[in-house]
Design a protein around this motif. Sequence first.
Motif, PDB file in Angstrom:
ATOM      1  N   ASN A  49      46.341  44.538  44.488  1.00 56.79           N
ATOM      2  CA  ASN A  49      45.155  45.117  45.120  1.00 56.79           C
ATOM      3  C   ASN A  49      45.402  46.608  45.302  1.00 56.79           C
ATOM      4  OD1 ASN A  49      43.805  42.628  45.373  1.00 56.79           O
ATOM      5  ND2 ASN A  49      44.929  42.182  47.243  1.00 56.79           N
ATOM      6  N   ARG A  51      43.755  50.387  46.615  1.00 56.92           N
ATOM      7  CA  ARG A  51      42.719  51.041  47.405  1.00 56.92           C
ATOM      8  C   ARG A  51      42.959  52.538  47.426  1.00 56.92           C
ATOM      9  NH1 ARG A  51      43.036  50.274  53.723  1.00 56.92           N
ATOM     10  NH2 ARG A  51      45.029  51.248  54.140  1.00 56.92           N
ATOM     11  N   GLU A  61      38.359  49.804  48.405  1.00 57.58           N
ATOM     12  CA  GLU A  61      39.114  48.903  47.544  1.00 57.58           C
ATOM     13  C   GLU A  61      38.611  49.039  46.109  1.00 57.58           C
ATOM     14  OE1 GLU A  61      41.550  46.607  48.532  1.00 57.58           O
ATOM     15  OE2 GLU A  61      41.419  47.314  50.605  1.00 57.58           O
ATOM     16  N   SER A 122      43.147  44.881  39.890  1.00 53.23           N
ATOM     17  CA  SER A 122      42.938  44.977  41.325  1.00 53.23           C
ATOM     18  C   SER A 122      41.945  43.888  41.704  1.00 53.23           C
ATOM     19  CB  SER A 122      42.408  46.352  41.729  1.00 53.23           C
ATOM     20  OG  SER A 122      42.308  46.458  43.141  1.00 53.23           O
ATOM     21  N   HIS A 123      42.264  43.140  42.715  1.00 55.22           N
ATOM     22  CA  HIS A 123      41.436  42.024  43.174  1.00 55.22           C
ATOM     23  C   HIS A 123      41.083  41.083  42.020  1.00 55.22           C
ATOM     24  CE1 HIS A 123      40.920  43.248  47.350  1.00 55.22           C
ATOM     25  NE2 HIS A 123      41.008  44.474  46.885  1.00 55.22           N
TER      26      HIS A 123
END
Length: 136
Positions: A49, A51, A61, A122-123
């Motif tokens: 993740n 940000r 994010e 990411s995510h």
Amino acid sequence: MKLFSSVLQRDEEGGHWLVTPAEMARIEVEDVAFIAVEMQNEGEGKDQNIRFRTNIDQWVELDDDHPLRVEHDPETDEPSPYVGLERGLEARLNRSVFYQLVELAEEISDPDNNMIRIGVYSHGKFFEIGRMEATE
């Protein structure tokens, strides 16, 4: 600046507007209104993740709602990376933040197009930074 940022928005044509309950005023923004000045990441690979912190201390994010977009200068091919914010706005990643992002980059083979995609997860989503032709 934080006061203006709370009433700033961008329309579908890319125009920037200051919108208050009493009035609307179009303003000229040369590129984008904000800069991403810091990056943090947790995890690795597909579980990572990422940000970013903007110059108005807003954390965002890197995800489906706040995607990464990389434009390339047609003359120099120099990349200009942006992360999506709320209300259609974007923040351009400053050079050091972009270099940090590139350090996390992975390569994914795209055999259908004979390309290698370079980007970060990411995510759970892959965000492309660039691509190059695959060599055999």
